[in-house]
Design a protein around this motif. Structure first.
Motif, PDB file in Angstrom:
ATOM      1  N   HIS A  87       0.713  -1.164  -0.042  1.00 56.64           N
ATOM      2  CA  HIS A  87       0.015   0.123   0.145  1.00 56.64           C
ATOM      3  C   HIS A  87       0.743   1.120  -0.018  1.00 56.64           C
ATOM      4  O   HIS A  87       0.519   2.203  -0.768  1.00 56.64           O
ATOM      5  N   ILE A  88       2.049   1.291   0.762  1.00 55.41           N
ATOM      6  CA  ILE A  88       2.876   2.331   0.805  1.00 55.41           C
ATOM      7  C   ILE A  88       3.564   2.549  -0.603  1.00 55.41           C
ATOM      8  O   ILE A  88       3.643   3.869  -1.054  1.00 55.41           O
ATOM      9  N   GLN A  89       3.987   1.587  -1.291  1.00 55.33           N
ATOM     10  CA  GLN A  89       4.497   1.837  -2.409  1.00 55.33           C
ATOM     11  C   GLN A  89       3.549   2.420  -3.392  1.00 55.33           C
ATOM     12  O   GLN A  89       3.786   3.362  -4.442  1.00 55.33           O
ATOM     13  N   HIS A  90       2.238   1.779  -3.552  1.00 57.64           N
ATOM     14  CA  HIS A  90       1.332   2.409  -4.255  1.00 57.64           C
ATOM     15  C   HIS A  90       1.085   3.852  -3.996  1.00 57.64           C
ATOM     16  O   HIS A  90       0.803   4.672  -5.033  1.00 57.64           O
ATOM     17  N   LEU A  91       0.972   4.253  -2.801  1.00 56.03           N
ATOM     18  CA  LEU A  91       0.629   5.481  -2.296  1.00 56.03           C
ATOM     19  C   LEU A  91       1.969   6.593  -3.050  1.00 56.03           C
ATOM     20  O   LEU A  91       1.649   7.669  -3.491  1.00 56.03           O
ATOM     21  N   ARG A  92       2.996   6.217  -2.898  1.00 56.99           N
ATOM     22  CA  ARG A  92       4.166   6.700  -3.296  1.00 56.99           C
ATOM     23  C   ARG A  92       4.024   6.886  -4.858  1.00 56.99           C
ATOM     24  O   ARG A  92       4.072   8.194  -5.567  1.00 56.99           O
ATOM     25  N   HIS A  93       3.644   5.914  -5.277  1.00 61.90           N
ATOM     26  CA  HIS A  93       3.455   5.990  -6.949  1.00 61.90           C
ATOM     27  C   HIS A  93       2.275   6.925  -7.406  1.00 61.90           C
ATOM     28  O   HIS A  93       2.616   7.635  -8.104  1.00 61.90           O
ATOM     29  N   GLU A  94       1.182   6.805  -6.721  1.00 59.76           N
ATOM     30  CA  GLU A  94       0.146   7.474  -6.952  1.00 59.76           C
ATOM     31  C   GLU A  94       0.222   9.089  -6.769  1.00 59.76           C
ATOM     32  O   GLU A  94      -0.280   9.836  -7.547  1.00 59.76           O
ATOM     33  N   GLY A  95       0.775   9.358  -5.522  1.00 65.21           N
ATOM     34  CA  GLY A  95       0.959  10.651  -5.210  1.00 65.21           C
ATOM     35  C   GLY A  95       2.025  11.349  -6.107  1.00 65.21           C
ATOM     36  O   GLY A  95       1.807  12.428  -6.555  1.00 65.21           O
ATOM     37  N   LEU A 155      -5.532   4.540  -1.810  1.00 68.99           N
ATOM     38  CA  LEU A 155      -6.560   4.266  -2.607  1.00 68.99           C
ATOM     39  C   LEU A 155      -7.268   5.800  -2.530  1.00 68.99           C
ATOM     40  O   LEU A 155      -7.630   6.204  -3.744  1.00 68.99           O
ATOM     41  N   GLU A 156      -7.262   6.805  -1.599  1.00 68.50           N
ATOM     42  CA  GLU A 156      -7.737   8.038  -1.658  1.00 68.50           C
ATOM     43  C   GLU A 156      -7.088   8.877  -2.667  1.00 68.50           C
ATOM     44  O   GLU A 156      -7.463   9.569  -3.620  1.00 68.50           O
ATOM     45  N   THR A 157      -5.574   8.619  -2.815  1.00 69.00           N
ATOM     46  CA  THR A 157      -4.714   9.192  -3.583  1.00 69.00           C
ATOM     47  C   THR A 157      -4.930   8.863  -5.119  1.00 69.00           C
ATOM     48  O   THR A 157      -5.056   9.592  -5.949  1.00 69.00           O
ATOM     49  N   ALA A 158      -5.199   7.372  -5.243  1.00 72.42           N
ATOM     50  CA  ALA A 158      -5.198   6.935  -6.436  1.00 72.42           C
ATOM     51  C   ALA A 158      -6.677   7.621  -7.179  1.00 72.42           C
ATOM     52  O   ALA A 158      -6.528   7.858  -8.462  1.00 72.42           O
ATOM     53  N   VAL A 159      -7.588   7.608  -6.381  1.00 72.34           N
ATOM     54  CA  VAL A 159      -8.806   8.137  -7.029  1.00 72.34           C
ATOM     55  C   VAL A 159      -8.588   9.474  -7.391  1.00 72.34           C
ATOM     56  O   VAL A 159      -9.129   9.884  -8.497  1.00 72.34           O
ATOM     57  N   GLU A 186       3.530  18.125  -2.617  1.00 69.65           N
ATOM     58  CA  GLU A 186       4.925  16.833  -2.570  1.00 69.65           C
ATOM     59  C   GLU A 186       5.548  16.841  -1.264  1.00 69.65           C
ATOM     60  O   GLU A 186       5.723  15.663  -0.702  1.00 69.65           O
ATOM     61  N   ALA A 187       5.580  18.015  -0.458  1.00 67.58           N
ATOM     62  CA  ALA A 187       6.120  17.957   0.880  1.00 67.58           C
ATOM     63  C   ALA A 187       5.170  17.077   1.726  1.00 67.58           C
ATOM     64  O   ALA A 187       5.680  16.161   2.731  1.00 67.58           O
ATOM     65  N   GLY A 188       3.710  17.485   1.720  1.00 68.44           N
ATOM     66  CA  GLY A 188       3.006  16.476   2.704  1.00 68.44           C
ATOM     67  C   GLY A 188       2.976  15.023   2.319  1.00 68.44           C
ATOM     68  O   GLY A 188       2.716  14.295   3.094  1.00 68.44           O
ATOM     69  N   LEU A 189       3.207  14.788   1.139  1.00 65.99           N
ATOM     70  CA  LEU A 189       3.041  13.274   0.566  1.00 65.99           C
ATOM     71  C   LEU A 189       4.229  12.705   1.116  1.00 65.99           C
ATOM     72  O   LEU A 189       4.209  11.648   1.715  1.00 65.99           O
ATOM     73  N   GLU A 190       5.622  13.206   1.150  1.00 66.27           N
ATOM     74  CA  GLU A 190       6.894  12.741   1.746  1.00 66.27           C
ATOM     75  C   GLU A 190       6.918  12.497   3.126  1.00 66.27           C
ATOM     76  O   GLU A 190       7.092  11.574   3.785  1.00 66.27           O
ATOM     77  N   GLU A 191       6.122  13.664   4.081  1.00 63.95           N
ATOM     78  CA  GLU A 191       5.864  13.429   5.168  1.00 63.95           C
ATOM     79  C   GLU A 191       5.174  12.099   5.495  1.00 63.95           C
ATOM     80  O   GLU A 191       5.267  11.482   6.705  1.00 63.95           O
ATOM     81  N   ASP A 209      -3.670   0.162 -11.081  1.00 63.95           N
ATOM     82  CA  ASP A 209      -3.135  -1.390 -11.045  1.00 63.95           C
ATOM     83  C   ASP A 209      -4.349  -2.315 -10.517  1.00 63.95           C
ATOM     84  O   ASP A 209      -5.000  -1.884  -9.549  1.00 63.95           O
ATOM     85  N   ALA A 210      -4.466  -3.378 -11.291  1.00 64.82           N
ATOM     86  CA  ALA A 210      -5.531  -4.333 -11.070  1.00 64.82           C
ATOM     87  C   ALA A 210      -5.846  -4.742  -9.502  1.00 64.82           C
ATOM     88  O   ALA A 210      -6.872  -4.667  -8.922  1.00 64.82           O
ATOM     89  N   ALA A 211      -4.681  -5.042  -8.898  1.00 63.49           N
ATOM     90  CA  ALA A 211      -4.524  -5.564  -7.485  1.00 63.49           C
ATOM     91  C   ALA A 211      -5.179  -4.263  -6.680  1.00 63.49           C
ATOM     92  O   ALA A 211      -6.050  -4.495  -5.659  1.00 63.49           O
ATOM     93  N   LEU A 212      -4.603  -3.390  -6.678  1.00 61.88           N
ATOM     94  CA  LEU A 212      -4.818  -2.180  -5.761  1.00 61.88           C
ATOM     95  C   LEU A 212      -6.276  -1.906  -5.950  1.00 61.88           C
ATOM     96  O   LEU A 212      -7.245  -1.520  -4.962  1.00 61.88           O
ATOM     97  N   ALA A 213      -6.922  -1.887  -7.452  1.00 65.21           N
ATOM     98  CA  ALA A 213      -8.419  -1.483  -7.617  1.00 65.21           C
ATOM     99  C   ALA A 213      -9.285  -2.537  -7.013  1.00 65.21           C
ATOM    100  O   ALA A 213     -10.348  -2.243  -6.384  1.00 65.21           O
TER     101      ALA A 213
END
Length: 250
Positions: free
Chosen positions: A6-14, A122-126, A84-89, A142-146
């Protein structure tokens, strides 16, 4: 899905959201959210990232105020850097939090860490799709994330809230071929129940996991999926369960 994933997906989507936001006009409207612009979407997700982080970083055991944790909004020229700063934090906090750390959260999960990592991915992806849709086609999730997002929709936003009802019993099946997953929902005047398996239904909606998830969140139309059976069943779902964003949220 594991918390680390999930953290990897958050990083990618953000980071994708930030990249797209930097090259479009902040005044561009978001088609699926009447009244919203790219500016509003970026502000919203940046605020939510800071809000989510505050529960873990400060070990809050009660719900924080979204605007108070985010602080004042930056000027347009600083908006993407602020996001971006908030995402990295948030990413740093998630990676330094342990499953045993206590914090307020609003849905079932193995731990507060697991809940917030999943919810923010998921919030970030949407909302990444919102920002993309303002200027062109949307990149599928990503299919698994969806598929995990469809699970979360039921786990957090439908079954615990107990608001979906129908005076006449109805059923809805979601079939995601690319994820090899099915969700079978039965709704009547007393309850809603879910089985995560194939089965007969009054309405079957088939498509990619991404299209099904975005359909549930009112980000795509029924033309993006195959609907077999009584469309009124899907209309009931969409009218009762959908979260519809509007306004600038200032």
């Amino acid at each position: 899905m594991e918390t680390a994933t999930h953290i990897q997906h958050l990083r990618h989507e953000g980071r994708r959201l930030a990249t797209v936001a930097a090259r479009v006009h902040l005044d561009d409207p978001v088609p699926a959210c009447p009244g919203w612009t790219v500016r509003a979407a970026v502000r919203h997700v940046g605020r939510v990232h800071r809000w989510a982080r505050s529960h873990l970083a400060e070990h809050r055991e009660t719900r924080a105020d979204v605007r108070a944790t985010a602080g004042p909004m930056p000027a347009d020229g600083d908006l993407v850097a602020w996001f971006e700063a908030g995402l990295e934090e948030l990413l740093d906090t998630l990676e330094s939090t342990t499953p045993g750390d206590r914090a307020w959260h609003f849905g079932p999960a193995p731990s507060p860490l697991a809940f917030w990592a999943r919810r923010q991915a998921l919030e970030t992806a949407v909302h990444r799709t919102d920002v993309e849709s303002a200027s062109g086609p949307v990149t599928p999730l990503d299919a698994a994330l969806a598929a995990d997002g469809i699970d979360e929709t039921f786990d957090v936003f439908v079954l615990p809230r107990d608001g979906l009802r129908s005076p006449t019993p109805v059923s809805l099946r979601l079939h995601a071929g690319d994820a090899a997953r099915d969700w079978l929902v039965h709704v009547d005047a007393e309850r809603v129940s879910l089985r995560r398996e194939p089965g007969a239904a009054g309405c079957t909606v088939s498509g990619s996991a991404s299209d099904l998830y975005l359909l549930l969140w009112n980000r795509t139309c029924q033309d993006a999926v195959e609907v077999d059976g009584d469309r009124a069943v899907l209309d009931l779902w969409r009218s009762v369960v959908q979260v519809r964003m509007s306004g600038d949220l200032e």
